[in-house]
Enzyme design. Structure first.
Site, mmCIF file in Angstrom:
data_model
loop_
_atom_site.group_PDB
_atom_site.id
_atom_site.type_symbol
_atom_site.label_atom_id
_atom_site.label_comp_id
_atom_site.label_asym_id
_atom_site.label_seq_id
_atom_site.Cartn_x
_atom_site.Cartn_y
_atom_site.Cartn_z
ATOM 1 N N TRP A 55 0.865 -1.182 0.000
ATOM 2 C CA TRP A 55 0.000 0.000 0.000
ATOM 3 C C TRP A 55 0.891 1.218 0.000
ATOM 4 O O TRP A 55 1.855 1.278 0.779
ATOM 5 C CB TRP A 55 -0.911 0.040 1.239
ATOM 6 C CG TRP A 55 -1.574 1.380 1.347
ATOM 7 C CD1 TRP A 55 -2.602 1.850 0.590
ATOM 8 C CD2 TRP A 55 -1.185 2.476 2.220
ATOM 9 N NE1 TRP A 55 -2.893 3.164 0.939
ATOM 10 C CE2 TRP A 55 -2.056 3.545 1.923
ATOM 11 C CE3 TRP A 55 -0.237 2.618 3.208
ATOM 12 C CZ2 TRP A 55 -1.977 4.763 2.601
ATOM 13 C CZ3 TRP A 55 -0.142 3.829 3.889
ATOM 14 C CH2 TRP A 55 -1.009 4.883 3.584
ATOM 15 N N GLU A 73 -2.999 -2.757 -2.466
ATOM 16 C CA GLU A 73 -4.149 -2.259 -1.685
ATOM 17 C C GLU A 73 -4.578 -0.875 -2.161
ATOM 18 O O GLU A 73 -3.816 0.091 -2.073
ATOM 19 C CB GLU A 73 -3.783 -2.194 -0.206
ATOM 20 C CG GLU A 73 -4.934 -1.688 0.648
ATOM 21 C CD GLU A 73 -4.624 -1.653 2.125
ATOM 22 O OE1 GLU A 73 -3.491 -1.985 2.525
ATOM 23 O OE2 GLU A 73 -5.522 -1.271 2.900
ATOM 24 N N LYS A 104 -7.107 2.613 -2.371
ATOM 25 C CA LYS A 104 -7.696 3.533 -1.392
ATOM 26 C C LYS A 104 -8.315 4.696 -2.158
ATOM 27 O O LYS A 104 -7.799 5.109 -3.193
ATOM 28 C CB LYS A 104 -6.583 4.034 -0.465
ATOM 29 C CG LYS A 104 -7.064 4.753 0.762
ATOM 30 C CD LYS A 104 -5.935 4.935 1.773
ATOM 31 C CE LYS A 104 -6.470 5.574 3.052
ATOM 32 N NZ LYS A 104 -5.419 5.806 4.037
ATOM 33 N N ASP A 109 -9.867 -3.239 1.493
ATOM 34 C CA ASP A 109 -9.906 -2.689 2.856
ATOM 35 C C ASP A 109 -11.258 -1.999 2.986
ATOM 36 O O ASP A 109 -11.550 -1.060 2.218
ATOM 37 C CB ASP A 109 -8.751 -1.683 3.048
ATOM 38 C CG ASP A 109 -8.741 -1.058 4.436
ATOM 39 O OD1 ASP A 109 -7.691 -1.062 5.091
ATOM 40 O OD2 ASP A 109 -9.809 -0.571 4.872
ATOM 41 N N HIS A 168 -11.823 1.727 2.607
ATOM 42 C CA HIS A 168 -11.196 2.422 1.475
ATOM 43 C C HIS A 168 -12.118 2.662 0.290
ATOM 44 O O HIS A 168 -11.644 2.824 -0.824
ATOM 45 C CB HIS A 168 -9.972 1.626 1.005
ATOM 46 C CG HIS A 168 -8.831 1.732 1.951
ATOM 47 N ND1 HIS A 168 -7.580 1.253 1.669
ATOM 48 C CD2 HIS A 168 -8.754 2.248 3.191
ATOM 49 C CE1 HIS A 168 -6.776 1.491 2.687
ATOM 50 N NE2 HIS A 168 -7.462 2.075 3.626
ATOM 51 N N HIS A 211 -8.621 -6.384 4.374
ATOM 52 C CA HIS A 211 -8.348 -5.651 5.618
ATOM 53 C C HIS A 211 -9.699 -5.293 6.214
ATOM 54 O O HIS A 211 -10.520 -4.647 5.552
ATOM 55 C CB HIS A 211 -7.549 -4.372 5.335
ATOM 56 C CG HIS A 211 -6.080 -4.617 5.301
ATOM 57 N ND1 HIS A 211 -5.167 -3.624 5.047
ATOM 58 C CD2 HIS A 211 -5.363 -5.745 5.500
ATOM 59 C CE1 HIS A 211 -3.951 -4.132 5.086
ATOM 60 N NE2 HIS A 211 -4.031 -5.407 5.364
ATOM 61 N N ASP A 217 -12.346 7.134 6.712
ATOM 62 C CA ASP A 217 -11.547 5.909 6.900
ATOM 63 C C ASP A 217 -10.766 6.036 8.208
ATOM 64 O O ASP A 217 -9.548 6.142 8.242
ATOM 65 C CB ASP A 217 -10.560 5.763 5.712
ATOM 66 C CG ASP A 217 -9.667 4.539 5.886
ATOM 67 O OD1 ASP A 217 -8.539 4.561 5.344
ATOM 68 O OD2 ASP A 217 -10.084 3.586 6.594
ATOM 69 N N ASP A 251 -10.357 4.090 10.739
ATOM 70 C CA ASP A 251 -9.672 2.918 11.335
ATOM 71 C C ASP A 251 -10.046 2.706 12.804
ATOM 72 O O ASP A 251 -9.179 2.463 13.647
ATOM 73 C CB ASP A 251 -8.158 3.062 11.176
ATOM 74 C CG ASP A 251 -7.711 2.783 9.733
ATOM 75 O OD1 ASP A 251 -6.840 3.506 9.234
ATOM 76 O OD2 ASP A 251 -8.278 1.858 9.122
ATOM 77 N N ASP A 258 -7.143 -4.315 10.465
ATOM 78 C CA ASP A 258 -6.371 -3.122 10.122
ATOM 79 C C ASP A 258 -7.037 -1.887 10.716
ATOM 80 O O ASP A 258 -7.871 -1.251 10.067
ATOM 81 C CB ASP A 258 -6.270 -3.016 8.595
ATOM 82 C CG ASP A 258 -5.314 -1.904 8.202
ATOM 83 O OD1 ASP A 258 -5.429 -1.392 7.074
ATOM 84 O OD2 ASP A 258 -4.473 -1.537 9.038
#
Ligand code: RNT
Ligand code: ZN
Length: 408
Positions: free
Chosen positions: A179, A218, A220, A251, A254, A278, A286, A288, A318
Site C-alpha cells: 500500500w 491495496e 484507497k 480494505d 477504502h 483488511h 476511513d 480505522d 487493520d
C-alpha cells in the site's frame, strides 16, 4: 442441560450443526496487525507517522520497541480464540544495524520468525512506504523524481526477498501487501502519468515472484492530505492485479461510504484464487476504528463462509486506536471478526440459497430475520471455553495494564 446444549438443539431445528461450526471456526486464521500495539511506531527512528493515516488518542502504557510489543501481543493472544497470524511491517525490523529502508535485510526478522514459531503463528508482511524522509511531497512509487521512485522500488524488492525468507523459515505462505500513500490534496493537473509511473515501479518490484508469497496491492479512495486523488485507486489496482495475477486487497474503509466490501468479495472470488482483506471500521471517514460486531462485518463473514472461501479469503485486521487500552482494542477486534465468522457458520445458508433460487423471497426474509435472534452467544461462550480463553479476559488485560503497562 447447559446453555450450549440447549442452543445446539435450537440450531439443529434450522439444520445447523454447531459442532461442525465450532470446529471450522477454530481453523480460520485471522491476521493481527502489529501496528495497533504501538501506534505504528517506527523502530528505526522516531519518524512521525505520515501517509495520510492517523492514530488518535494518547492512552498510557503503549509498547515501545520489539520486546514490549511482543510482551503485549502475548497478553492479547491469550485472549483471542482460534488461529492467528501476525501482520508485520518492514518498520518492525529488529537489528542493531542502521536500517536503510531500501535495504531491509531478511535476517532483521529472525526474532519475529522465532516468536511466531514458538506460538504457532503465521506471518504476513508489508513494505512500509510511509514515515520516512524519502517520501517526497507525499509521493513514493509514483513520484516524478526517479531517485525517489528507485529508492522505494529497492524497498519493495528487498521486502519481497524478506517475505520469501520468512515463508521459507516458517514453512508456510506469507501475504506481501503493498500500500502506498501517493496522492494529491487538491485537483490534479494529470491523473494518468503518476499511474503510469506507479505501474512501471510495480512491474519492477514484482518482476520476481515467489511461489510461497501471495502478493497483494491495496487500493484507497482518499487519505488525510490526499483527499482529491490517490494514485493507487481501486480501478487502477483492480486492473493491475488482474493483469499480473496478484490480489487486489479490499480494505473496507477504502471505498465510498455507501460501497460495501461484502458485495465485492464474491465478485473477486469469481475471478481470483485468493482475496486479501483488511477489516476495519470507518466512522465518518476511513478512521480505522476498532472492528465491532456490526452488520457489514457479519455480511463480510457470510460471503467468506457461504462461498466456502475460508482458505481463499485472507482476513487481516487493520485499525488503530490509541484512545483505549491497546491490547483490549486488539482483542475486541479479533473477537468481533471471529463472532461474525461463527454467526456465518451458524446461518442456514443452503436453505436460504434455495429460497432465493426458487424466488421465495418472503420466506427468505422471514428466515433471515429469525436467524438474527438465534443463541449465537451461547455457542460463542462454548467456543471461548474450548479455546481456553477466559470469558472474563478483560480483567486479565486490566491487571496487566496496572502491573506492567502503566509502569512504563
Ligand atoms: C492505510 C492502509 C494500510 C495501512 C497499514 C498500516 O489506509 O489501510 O493497510 O493501514 O498498512
Ligand atoms: Zn489497509
Amino acid at each position: 442441560m447447559n446453555r450450549y446444549e440447549e442452543s445446539k438443539k435450537i440450531y439443529a431445528e434450522y439444520g445447523v450443526d454447531t459442532e461442525a461450526a465450532l470446529n471450522k471456526l477454530a481453523g480460520i486464521p485471522i491476521s493481527i496487525h502489529c501496528c495497533q500495539g504501538d501506534d505504528i511506531a517506527v523502530f528505526e527512528s522516531n519518524a512521525a507517522l505520515t501517509g495520510g493515516i492517523q492514530v488518535t488518542g494518547n492512552y498510557p502504557g503503549k509498547a515501545a520497541g520489539p520486546e514490549q510489543l511482543m510482551q503485549d501481543f502475548d497478553v492479547a493472544l491469550a485472549c483471542m480464540p482460534g488461529k492467528k497470524r501476525i501482520n508485520l511491517h518492514a518498520i518492525y525490523a529488529i537489528t542493531d544495524e542502521k536500517i536503510d529502508r531500501d535495504n531491509i535485510k531478511p535476517e532483521y526478522f529472525d526474532k519475529w520468525i522465532e516468536y511466531a514459531k514458538e506460538r504457532n503463528l503465521g506471518i504476513d508482511f508489508n513494505p512500509t512506504f510511509f514515515s520516512h524522509p524519502m517520501v517526497k511531497g507525499g509521493l513514493t512509487l509514483s513520484s516524478p523524481d526517479k531517485e525517489v521512485r528507485d529508492f522505494w522500488i529497492r524497498h519493495g524488492i528487498t521486502c519481497n526477498e524478506t517475505a520469501h525468507y520468512i515463508a521459507q523459515k516458517l514453512g508456510c505462505k506469507v501475504l506481501y501487501n503493498l500500500w502506498i500513500p501517493d496522492g494529491l490534496k487538491d485537483v490534479p493537473a494529470d491523473r494518468l502519468t503518476p499511474r503510469l509511473r506507479l505501474k512501471d515501479s510495480l512491474d519492477q518490484i514484482f518482476a520476481k515472484k515467489y511461489d510461497d508469497v501471495i502478493y497483494a496491492v491495496e487500493s484507497k479512495v482518499f487519505g488525510i492530505g490526499v483527499e482529491s486523488y490517490t494514485v493507487g485507486s481501486n480501478e487502477f489496482y483492480l486492473n493491475y492485479a488482474a493483469q499480473n495475477g496478484i490480489c487486489c486487497l479490499l480494505d473496507n474503509g477504502h471505498y465510498h461510504p455507501t460501497e460495501v466490501v461484502s458485495d465485492k468479495i464474491p465478485s473477486m472470488l469469481a475471478f481470483n484464487d485468493y482475496v486479501a482483506l483488511h477489516v476495519t471500521r470507518g466512522v465518518r471517514w476511513d478512521s480505522d476504528h476498532v472492528v465491532l460486531l456490526e452488520d457489514e462485518i457479519r455480511e463480510i463473514a457470510k460471503e467468506i463462509v457461504r462461498n466456502d472461501a475460508t482458505e481463499r479469503v485472507l482476513i487481516g485486521l487493520d485499525y488503530f486506536d490509541a484512545s483505549i487500552n491497546r491490547i483490549s482494542a486488539w482483542v475486541v477486534g479479533q473477537q468481533a471478526m471471529s463472532k461474525a465468522l461463527l454467526n456465518a457458520l451458524l446461518t442456514p445458508a443452503a436453505k436460504m440459497k434455495e429460497l432465493q433460487d426458487s424466488g421465495n423471497f418472503t420466506a427468505l426474509m422471514v428466515l433471515n430475520e429469525e436467524t438474527k435472534t438465534l443463541p449465537l452467544g451461547d455457542v460463542w461462550n462454548e467456543y471461548l471455553s474450548r479455546c481456553g480463553v477466559d470469558a472474563k479476559w478483560f480483567d486479565r488485560v486490566l491487571a496487566y495494564e496496572n502491573e506492567v503497562q502503566l509502569k512504563r
